[in-house]
Design a protein around this motif. Structure first.
Motif, PDB file in Angstrom:
ATOM      1  N   ILE A 355       0.855  -1.189   0.000  1.00 55.03           N
ATOM      2  CA  ILE A 355       0.000   0.000   0.000  1.00 55.03           C
ATOM      3  C   ILE A 355       0.887   1.233   0.000  1.00 55.03           C
ATOM      4  O   ILE A 355       1.853   1.323   0.770  1.00 55.03           O
ATOM      5  N   VAL A 356       0.552   2.198  -0.850  1.00 53.54           N
ATOM      6  CA  VAL A 356       1.341   3.414  -1.014  1.00 53.54           C
ATOM      7  C   VAL A 356       0.424   4.615  -0.834  1.00 53.54           C
ATOM      8  O   VAL A 356      -0.691   4.643  -1.364  1.00 53.54           O
ATOM      9  N   ALA A 357       0.893   5.597  -0.065  1.00 51.33           N
ATOM     10  CA  ALA A 357       0.163   6.855   0.091  1.00 51.33           C
ATOM     11  C   ALA A 357       0.607   7.816  -1.000  1.00 51.33           C
ATOM     12  O   ALA A 357       1.809   8.081  -1.150  1.00 51.33           O
ATOM     13  N   ILE A 358      -0.345   8.343  -1.769  1.00 49.01           N
ATOM     14  CA  ILE A 358      -0.034   9.215  -2.898  1.00 49.01           C
ATOM     15  C   ILE A 358      -0.929  10.446  -2.849  1.00 49.01           C
ATOM     16  O   ILE A 358      -2.040  10.407  -2.318  1.00 49.01           O
ATOM     17  N   PRO A 359      -0.467  11.569  -3.397  1.00 45.54           N
ATOM     18  CA  PRO A 359      -1.353  12.740  -3.515  1.00 45.54           C
ATOM     19  C   PRO A 359      -2.365  12.507  -4.625  1.00 45.54           C
ATOM     20  O   PRO A 359      -2.041  11.968  -5.678  1.00 45.54           O
ATOM     21  N   THR A 360      -3.599  12.926  -4.384  1.00 42.63           N
ATOM     22  CA  THR A 360      -4.666  12.739  -5.386  1.00 42.63           C
ATOM     23  C   THR A 360      -5.402  14.056  -5.587  1.00 42.63           C
ATOM     24  O   THR A 360      -6.549  14.206  -5.190  1.00 42.63           O
ATOM     25  N   ASP A 361      -4.728  15.022  -6.170  1.00 37.40           N
ATOM     26  CA  ASP A 361      -5.271  16.346  -6.498  1.00 37.40           C
ATOM     27  C   ASP A 361      -5.480  17.225  -5.266  1.00 37.40           C
ATOM     28  O   ASP A 361      -4.901  18.304  -5.154  1.00 37.40           O
ATOM     29  N   THR A 362      -6.341  16.804  -4.318  1.00 37.97           N
ATOM     30  CA  THR A 362      -6.672  17.672  -3.179  1.00 37.97           C
ATOM     31  C   THR A 362      -6.227  17.107  -1.843  1.00 37.97           C
ATOM     32  O   THR A 362      -5.958  17.862  -0.913  1.00 37.97           O
ATOM     33  N   LEU A 366      -4.709   6.418   0.068  1.00 38.58           N
ATOM     34  CA  LEU A 366      -4.003   5.147   0.177  1.00 38.58           C
ATOM     35  C   LEU A 366      -4.387   4.299  -1.019  1.00 38.58           C
ATOM     36  O   LEU A 366      -5.572   4.046  -1.264  1.00 38.58           O
ATOM     37  N   ALA A 367      -3.384   3.850  -1.786  1.00 36.90           N
ATOM     38  CA  ALA A 367      -3.624   3.160  -3.046  1.00 36.90           C
ATOM     39  C   ALA A 367      -3.070   1.749  -2.999  1.00 36.90           C
ATOM     40  O   ALA A 367      -2.014   1.494  -2.422  1.00 36.90           O
ATOM     41  N   ALA A 368      -3.802   0.817  -3.636  1.00 37.69           N
ATOM     42  CA  ALA A 368      -3.376  -0.578  -3.752  1.00 37.69           C
ATOM     43  C   ALA A 368      -3.838  -1.107  -5.101  1.00 37.69           C
ATOM     44  O   ALA A 368      -4.719  -0.532  -5.753  1.00 37.69           O
ATOM     45  N   ASP A 369      -3.241  -2.209  -5.530  1.00 41.69           N
ATOM     46  CA  ASP A 369      -3.592  -2.843  -6.800  1.00 41.69           C
ATOM     47  C   ASP A 369      -5.032  -3.362  -6.727  1.00 41.69           C
ATOM     48  O   ASP A 369      -5.342  -4.248  -5.938  1.00 41.69           O
ATOM     49  N   ALA A 370      -5.903  -2.814  -7.569  1.00 41.57           N
ATOM     50  CA  ALA A 370      -7.314  -3.197  -7.524  1.00 41.57           C
ATOM     51  C   ALA A 370      -7.540  -4.617  -8.006  1.00 41.57           C
ATOM     52  O   ALA A 370      -8.605  -5.186  -7.744  1.00 41.57           O
ATOM     53  N   THR A 371      -6.576  -5.202  -8.706  1.00 43.70           N
ATOM     54  CA  THR A 371      -6.733  -6.574  -9.189  1.00 43.70           C
ATOM     55  C   THR A 371      -6.192  -7.607  -8.205  1.00 43.70           C
ATOM     56  O   THR A 371      -6.231  -8.803  -8.501  1.00 43.70           O
ATOM     57  N   ASN A 372      -5.688  -7.158  -7.055  1.00 41.96           N
ATOM     58  CA  ASN A 372      -5.129  -8.054  -6.035  1.00 41.96           C
ATOM     59  C   ASN A 372      -6.114  -8.138  -4.863  1.00 41.96           C
ATOM     60  O   ASN A 372      -6.224  -7.187  -4.085  1.00 41.96           O
ATOM     61  N   ILE A 493       1.723   0.940   6.441  1.00 43.84           N
ATOM     62  CA  ILE A 493       1.810   0.961   4.987  1.00 43.84           C
ATOM     63  C   ILE A 493       3.291   0.952   4.599  1.00 43.84           C
ATOM     64  O   ILE A 493       4.158   1.289   5.413  1.00 43.84           O
ATOM     65  N   GLU A 494       3.557   0.570   3.345  1.00 42.45           N
ATOM     66  CA  GLU A 494       4.945   0.391   2.931  1.00 42.45           C
ATOM     67  C   GLU A 494       5.630   1.675   2.493  1.00 42.45           C
ATOM     68  O   GLU A 494       6.847   1.812   2.639  1.00 42.45           O
ATOM     69  N   CYS A 495       4.878   2.629   1.946  1.00 43.34           N
ATOM     70  CA  CYS A 495       5.544   3.753   1.284  1.00 43.34           C
ATOM     71  C   CYS A 495       4.662   4.996   1.309  1.00 43.34           C
ATOM     72  O   CYS A 495       3.432   4.899   1.213  1.00 43.34           O
ATOM     73  N   VAL A 496       5.300   6.151   1.450  1.00 42.52           N
ATOM     74  CA  VAL A 496       4.632   7.454   1.334  1.00 42.52           C
ATOM     75  C   VAL A 496       5.416   8.270   0.309  1.00 42.52           C
ATOM     76  O   VAL A 496       6.630   8.457   0.451  1.00 42.52           O
ATOM     77  N   ILE A 497       4.730   8.744  -0.730  1.00 46.29           N
ATOM     78  CA  ILE A 497       5.358   9.638  -1.699  1.00 46.29           C
ATOM     79  C   ILE A 497       5.083  11.064  -1.253  1.00 46.29           C
ATOM     80  O   ILE A 497       3.948  11.544  -1.321  1.00 46.29           O
ATOM     81  N   ASP A 498       6.129  11.729  -0.773  1.00 47.23           N
ATOM     82  CA  ASP A 498       6.013  13.075  -0.222  1.00 47.23           C
ATOM     83  C   ASP A 498       6.139  14.098  -1.348  1.00 47.23           C
ATOM     84  O   ASP A 498       7.242  14.387  -1.823  1.00 47.23           O
ATOM     85  N   ALA A 499       5.005  14.637  -1.776  1.00 40.17           N
ATOM     86  CA  ALA A 499       4.990  15.693  -2.786  1.00 40.17           C
ATOM     87  C   ALA A 499       4.627  17.038  -2.172  1.00 40.17           C
ATOM     88  O   ALA A 499       4.179  17.946  -2.879  1.00 40.17           O
TER      89      ALA A 499
END
Length: 540
Positions: A355-362, A366-372, A493-499
């Motif tokens: 699971i990776v934390a990503i910015p989503t516009d606003t 928390l994002a994960a593979d929807a096919t898993n 969670i495994e990762c945070v992308i700091d933007a």
């Protein structure tokens, strides 16, 4: 004039430069082709027209050069049933690896063949092999090309035999070159070495497993001194431990990690001799396979027993326990030009079920593979939701992903998607019943293409839909900074992308197209007036 049989399409000049060799190969082999320049991002309608009309024009194989347009082969496959061959092109800082991953990891339903990076000539030959299954004349072309290749190899072999007769002689048994004589002299004293400072003591030795090179040649090692991987076994008796105490090397102390923290170093203990093979097979059948964990410096049997006792039993049903000892890593990136190496790491984490934390516009999500299914269940458990009540939205990289996810894209909606995707518009579609049942059990599913550069580039690299939940916990709102994410989910969670801090803005507008007229379920960053100007009477 023969009708074209192969269609070649590229999206940029760099892609065309790589495809030159493939086009020349088709020309030399006498294969008529047509050429097109189109991008799935800038002019997707041209890509769709090229693919959908290919069969009517008599084309039988399509070749796509994919550099920065890594989705081009998959987009073609969505509009045609003809074979599609993707050529990953070295056109980005990842040297073509992103395009290669984008081709081979297409979602189910979009099969695409691929060749090596920049190998357009191989793609052309593969296209001719496909044509040869139907047209006999191309089999002769392939046979002639193969004969030329064999002749080149024969010439190379002849040249090498002429230049290096001693090295290419199949009867040569000694690594030493002899000054005279066709056959090696049986008396070693009559042989003179060349370019060998010191011959090995025994010239019959060869390097085998368990041998080492020394300054005096090859030395065979006693198998008893070879390092063995600890295997599970029954505890040895005290007598046997004493008997082997002098022969067993000490096992260095190891450190185990939990939640990114090191535990105290433990004492070093001597291990028993390697177990009997039959005993190992017996124990392997008795114990189920379990994930590898850090070993502590005990006897192999003791280590295995402690690890098996430490692991908790799997919870019942579909519930997935969220680990609280994950080493959460934070990567700081430029919000407008994220580092491709960071995105590649996040992509691998997602593909491995993380699971990776990503910015989503606003806000951050928390994002994960929807096919898993396991990753989706874990994502739901992070928010304390019951996985049996599935209801998640999806982020996709471009509009072409809808072809494999939803039953229908209404005609009037295409102008809306062209106008507001990527952007703050979530559309509620009727999903295909055979896909993403772990994301939602209802017949509808919300999908959006984000405008945030970090999220969008990550989606285009993963080439799979991402299931996303917001980071709101309790009465607190969703996280808008990486610090907020770490305060709530560090170690889980495994990762945070700091933007950096997310831009100020409202939530996305939710538009339902399940029935007509369409209905706005939530008005957000896309105003109702702008949607009404396009949809007119098709909007409530």
């Amino acid at each position: 004039m023969q009708r074209p049989l192969v269609g070649v399409i590229v999206g940029s000049r760099s892609d065309f430069n790589v495809m030159r060799r493939g086009l020349e190969t088709l020309r030399v082999m006498g294969i008529p082709y047509v050429f097109e320049v189109a991008s799935p991002h800038r002019n997707p309608e041209r890509v769709a027209r090229f693919a959908s009309s290919a069969g009517e024009r008599g084309l039988e194989v399509l070749i796509a050069g994919a550099g920065g347009n890594g989705q081009l082969p998959g987009t073609l496959a969505c509009y045609t049933t003809l074979p599609v061959i993707g050529v990953p092109v070295d056109a980005t800082p990842m040297r073509g690896e992103d395009a290669l991953l984008g081709i081979v990891q297409m979602p189910p339903g979009t099969p695409v063949a691929t060749v090596g990076i920049n190998q357009s000539e191989n793609a052309a030959i593969l296209a001719v092999q496909i044509l040869a299954l139907k047209h006999a004349r191309f089999r002769e072309v392939l046979a002639h090309r193969r004969m030329n290749a064999v002749q080149k190899l024969d010439k190379l072999r002849h040249d090498l035999q002429t230049e290096y007769p001693d090295l290419t002689d199949p009867n040569q048994t000694s690594p030493l070159r002899l000054v005279s004589g066709d056959e090696p002299d049986t008396d070693p004293g009559n042989a003179t070495e060349e370019a060998t400072p010191e011959p090995p003591e025994d010239r019959s030795d060869r390097i085998r497993p368990g041998a080492v090179l020394t300054d005096r040649g090859v030395k065979r090692m006693d198998p008893a001194h070879l390092v063995r991987t600890p295997m599970p076994q029954e505890p040895a008796s005290a007598a046997s431990q004493n008997a082997t105490e002098d022969k067993t090397p000490e096992v260095p102390a190891l450190r185990t990690r939990s939640g990114g923290k090191s535990e105290a170093e433990q004492d070093t203990l001597d291990g028993p001799p390697p177990p009997d093979t039959r005993q190992v097979k017996k124990l392997a059948k008795a114990q189920p396979e379990r994930p590898q964990a850090s070993l502590s410096p005990e006897t192999p049997a003791g280590v295995m027993e402690r690890l098996l006792e430490r692991e908790p039993p799997a919870p019942p049903g579909d519930f997935v326990e969220v680990p609280d000892d994950v080493d959460t890593r934070v990567f700081k990136v430029d919000a407008n030009a994220p580092d491709v190496n960071v995105l590649e790491h996040a992509m691998l984490v997602i593909l491995e079920g993380g699971i990776v934390a990503i910015p989503t516009d606003t806000v951050y999500g928390l994002a994960a593979d929807a096919t898993n299914p396991t990753a989706v269940a874990r994502l739901l458990s992070l928010k304390g939701r019951d996985p049996s009540r599935k209801s998640l939205s999806l982020l996709v990289g471009d509009v072409s992903a809808l072809d494999t996810l939803v039953n229908e894209v209404p005609g009037p909606l295409e102008r809306v998607l062209d106008e507001f995707w990527p952007g703050g518009l979530t559309v509620l579609f009727e999903r295909r019943p055979t896909v993403l049942a772990d994301v939602t059990e209802s017949r509808s599913i919300g999908i959006r293409v984000p405008a945030d550069p970090v999220a969008l580039q990550l989606l285009q690299m993963v080439t799979r839909p991402l299931a996303v939940i917001n980071t709101a916990m309790g009465r607190g709102g969703a996280a808008t900074t990486p610090e907020d994410v770490l305060a709530r989910f560090s170690g889980r969670i495994e990762c945070v992308i700091d933007a950096g801090k997310c831009k100020e803005g409202g939530t996305s507008t939710v538009l339902s197209v399940l029935t007509e007229p369409f209905e706005i379920l939530r008005e957000g960053s896309v105003p109702r007036s702008e949607l009404a100007s396009i949809l007119q009477d098709r909007l409530k």
